[in-house]
Design an enzyme around this catalytic site. Structure first.
Site, PDB file in Angstrom:
ATOM      1  N   SER A  95       0.867  -1.178   0.000  1.00  0.00           N
ATOM      2  CA  SER A  95       0.000   0.000   0.000  1.00  0.00           C
ATOM      3  C   SER A  95       0.899   1.222   0.000  1.00  0.00           C
ATOM      4  CB  SER A  95      -0.898   0.008   1.247  1.00  0.00           C
ATOM      5  OG  SER A  95      -1.634   1.218   1.336  1.00  0.00           O
ATOM      6  N   TYR A 154      -1.340  -0.844  10.756  1.00  0.00           N
ATOM      7  CA  TYR A 154      -1.466  -1.212   9.342  1.00  0.00           C
ATOM      8  C   TYR A 154      -0.302  -0.654   8.536  1.00  0.00           C
ATOM      9  CZ  TYR A 154      -3.397  -1.193   4.579  1.00  0.00           C
ATOM     10  OH  TYR A 154      -3.577  -1.357   3.219  1.00  0.00           O
TER      11      TYR A 154
END
Length: 251
Positions: free
Chosen positions: A144, A158
């Site tokens: 990501s 995350y």
């Protein structure tokens, strides 16, 4: 140009029909790969039927289930030659709240690490010995922009796990490049999937491109990195975010 035709490919986290994993699986299948898709729930079987592919339920946070997955793929299709690690971020039936770093419990932190980095580690560890022995392998890790490039308030766990994926990607590229294995990462930005929130869709409209991305646009990048012909691309981080991370002022 041989592309991916005839190669045995495994795509993890491919259970959502509108998700990035299934879009990647569809692209590989269209390219002629011999495909297995996996996820944690039974809906993966519907995805497999749609693609005419093998499907397998597995919790990739469990090394024993990962070993069972790779053994099943080898028995039915042959050894894995292309591995796309897409599993992560969310897991069906589990809701992990956001929070600041000092507020994470050990259990929630461990869950983020298990879901977003351990899954990738377990699958890479299972695939690499055979790839190295055969002197061919393509590993594509879906990370990501959150973590490696930018971050979001409340997403420290995350972000940490996704940044770790890029470190693992570079290490694999260095260690296994001499044995014919490439390892690259795709870093999506705001992509419109069935799990996207209204806020995330709105954020996508503020990119230079002016819209959120589509899963198929991420899939096209993953497919390129999986090609036989992508043999001189390794250790790369391919950002797919509509130019969002190059602009200082948004909106």
């Amino acid at each position: 140009m041989t592309g991916v035709a005839g190669r045995v490919a495994l795509v993890t986290g491919a259970g959502a029909p509108g998700g990035i994993g299934f879009a990647i699986a569809r692209a590989l299948a269209a390219g002629g790969a011999r495909l297995c898709v996996t996820a944690t729930t039974g809906r993966i079987h519907a995805r497999g039927e749609e693609l005419g592919a093998m499907s397998h339920i597995a919790d990739l946070t469990d090394p024993a289930q990962v070993a069972g997955l790779f053994a099943a793929v080898e028995a039915q299709l042959g050894p894995v030659e292309i591995l796309v690690n897409n599993a992560g971020m969310v897991q069906t039936g589990l809701d992990v709240p956001r929070g600041h770093l000092a507020d994470w419990t050990d259990e929630v932190w461990a869950h983020h690490m298990a879901l977003n980095i351990n899954t990738t580690f377990h699958c890479c560890r299972a695939a690499l010995p055979g790839m190295a022995a055969r002197r061919f392998g393509r590993i594509v890790n879906i990370s990501s922009v959150t973590g490696p490039v930018v971050t979001i308030d409340g997403s420290s766990a995350y972000a940490t796990a996704k940044a770790a994926i890029t470190g693992m990607t570079r290490s694999i590229a260095l260690e296994y490049g001499p044995r014919g294995v490439t390892c690259n990462a795709v870093l999506p930005g705001w992509i419109a999937t069935e799990s996207s929130s209204p806020e995330e869709i709105a954020a996508g409209t503020r990119t230079p491109v002016g819209r959120p991305g589509r899963p198929e646009e991420v899939a096209a990048c993953a497919l390129f990195l999986a090609l036989d012909e992508a043999s001189y691309v390794t250790g790369a981080m391919l950002v797919v975010d509509g130019g969002n991370t190059v602009q200082e002022m948004k909106g």
